[in-house]
Design a protein around this motif. Structure first.
Motif, PDB file in Angstrom:
ATOM      1  N   SER A 150      -3.094   3.312  -3.790  1.00 59.11           N
ATOM      2  CA  SER A 150      -1.712   3.394  -4.270  1.00 59.11           C
ATOM      3  C   SER A 150      -0.740   2.756  -3.294  1.00 59.11           C
ATOM      4  O   SER A 150       0.392   2.420  -3.658  1.00 59.11           O
ATOM      5  CB  SER A 150      -1.317   4.857  -4.500  1.00 59.11           C
TER       6      SER A 150
ATOM      7  N   VAL B 285       0.881  -3.102  -4.918  1.00 63.13           N
ATOM      8  CA  VAL B 285       1.167  -1.753  -4.424  1.00 63.13           C
ATOM      9  C   VAL B 285       2.010  -1.843  -3.157  1.00 63.13           C
ATOM     10  O   VAL B 285       2.016  -2.864  -2.467  1.00 63.13           O
ATOM     11  CB  VAL B 285      -0.133  -0.960  -4.148  1.00 63.13           C
TER      12      VAL B 285
ATOM     13  N   ALA C 269       5.242  -6.653  -5.138  1.00 72.08           N
ATOM     14  CA  ALA C 269       5.123  -5.318  -4.531  1.00 72.08           C
ATOM     15  C   ALA C 269       6.239  -5.102  -3.520  1.00 72.08           C
ATOM     16  O   ALA C 269       6.803  -6.065  -2.986  1.00 72.08           O
ATOM     17  CB  ALA C 269       3.769  -5.170  -3.839  1.00 72.08           C
TER      18      ALA C 269
END
Length: 339
Positions: free
Chosen positions: A77, A99, A125
């Motif tokens: 994550s 992420v 990201a």
């Protein structure tokens, strides 16, 4: 989505002094958050994972490898690099997976590759630059003080650590890298950027116990963060060493944050935070990493942070950071004078 349903937060260097402390702090703040402790030494990573407890796993990782040495198909994550990402493999992985990424070990003169990767893929990201003293905690403390002023003239940050407190191998490598390249610290002085050396790099300041310390300016990202966030004309960060025997057994880290300017009534004001933690400087750094990680993931302080290139002040609330530091065990004292 519950934290238990999330993919693990990958802590590269998670078995080191900052990494292990960051994992413990994250576990305290979020008992169900999956965490992956990654390091070159599988046995050490496993030991840290067992100590942290909860949904924590251990894996091997090497930022020198294109694939980081991770299992094929593994998902995370967030990617938190607590060691120097010399080949940019950690940020590449985060961008490829879309992420959040935290870059912890870049000095102010080393952010070029990170910036270039963001420019190449600006919508992939969120990338957080956290090469600040003690994981951004000083910058956030300074901004919390600045909120009480109409204008800011100067910001001075002093960090006092035990003379024998060199952190773990990753911190040692940072100190050695700085010495090898011979870089001076970046300082804002009277509105101009300078790279002071010699006597100009020395500053005397008073620690939390009233003892005068001799600090050396250091090339950390706080100066550019605070220059962009305030109208201060003078900003610097100095590190000072305390005699290892001065406070007895064990390490103590002191952070002195001083902000001067004009109050809302127009009078002169000098405000100060003393933040003290009874541990190696790695722990306050780890607190900063943990607070930043939970914010990027949307676990505290707002929704998940979208793609972009950020400094800590871009995504963190100063008051929340101070409250989190106290919750995690740091001793925070505020003082100052007006007029």
């Amino acid at each position: 989505m519950s934290t238990r349903a999330m993919s693990p937060v990958l802590l590269i260097g998670g078995s080191g002094q900052v990494g292990a402390r960051a994992a413990r702090a994250l576990r305290r703040l979020h008992p169900d958050l999956p965490i992956a402790i990654a390091g070159r030494d599988a046995r050490r990573a496993a030991a840290v994972a067992a100590e942290v407890g909860g949904p924590t796993t251990a894996t091997t990782a090497d930022v020198g490898r294109d694939d980081l040495g991770l299992e094929r198909g593994a998902s995370f994550s967030a990617v938190v690099a607590l060691v120097k990402d010399e080949a940019s493999n950690a940020v590449k992985r985060a961008l490829a997976d879309g992420v959040p990424h935290i870059a912890f070990s870049d000095f102010v003169s080393e952010i070029g590759p990170l910036v270039a990767h963001h420019v190449a893929r600006p919508t992939r990201a969120p990338i957080l630059m956290l090469g600040h003293v003690l994981g951004g905690t000083a910058t956030m403390a300074a901004l919390h003080l600045a909120q009480d002023l109409r204008s800011v003239d100067a910001i001075a940050i002093g960090c006092v650590i035990s003379a024998d407190d060199r952190g773990g191998p990753a911190s040692e490598a940072d100190f050695e890298r700085s010495a090898q390249i011979g870089q001076a610290a970046l300082v804002l002085q009277d509105g101009k950027w300078t790279w002071p050396r010699g006597d100009a790099a020395i500053r005397r300041f008073t620690d939390a116990e009233g003892v005068e310390r001799v600090g050396q300016a250091y090339p950390l990202l706080d100066v550019v963060s605070l220059a962009a966030a305030t109208d201060a004309r003078s900003i610097r960060v100095d590190l000072a060493a305390r005699d290892a025997a001065a406070r007895g057994a064990g390490h103590v880290t002191e952070l002195v944050v001083e902000v001067s300017g004009r109050g809302h009534d127009g009078s002169g004001a000098r405000l100060r935070y003393d933040i003290v933690d009874a541990d190696s400087y790695s722990r306050l750094s780890a607190y900063g990493v943990a607070i930043a990680t939970e914010r990027l993931l949307g676990l505290a302080g707002g929704p998940p942070v979208g793609p972009g290139l950020y400094n800590p002040e871009s995504v963190l609330d100063p008051a929340r950071v101070i409250a989190r530091l106290e919750e995690l065990g740091a001793r925070v004292s505020r003082g100052g004078a007006r007029g």
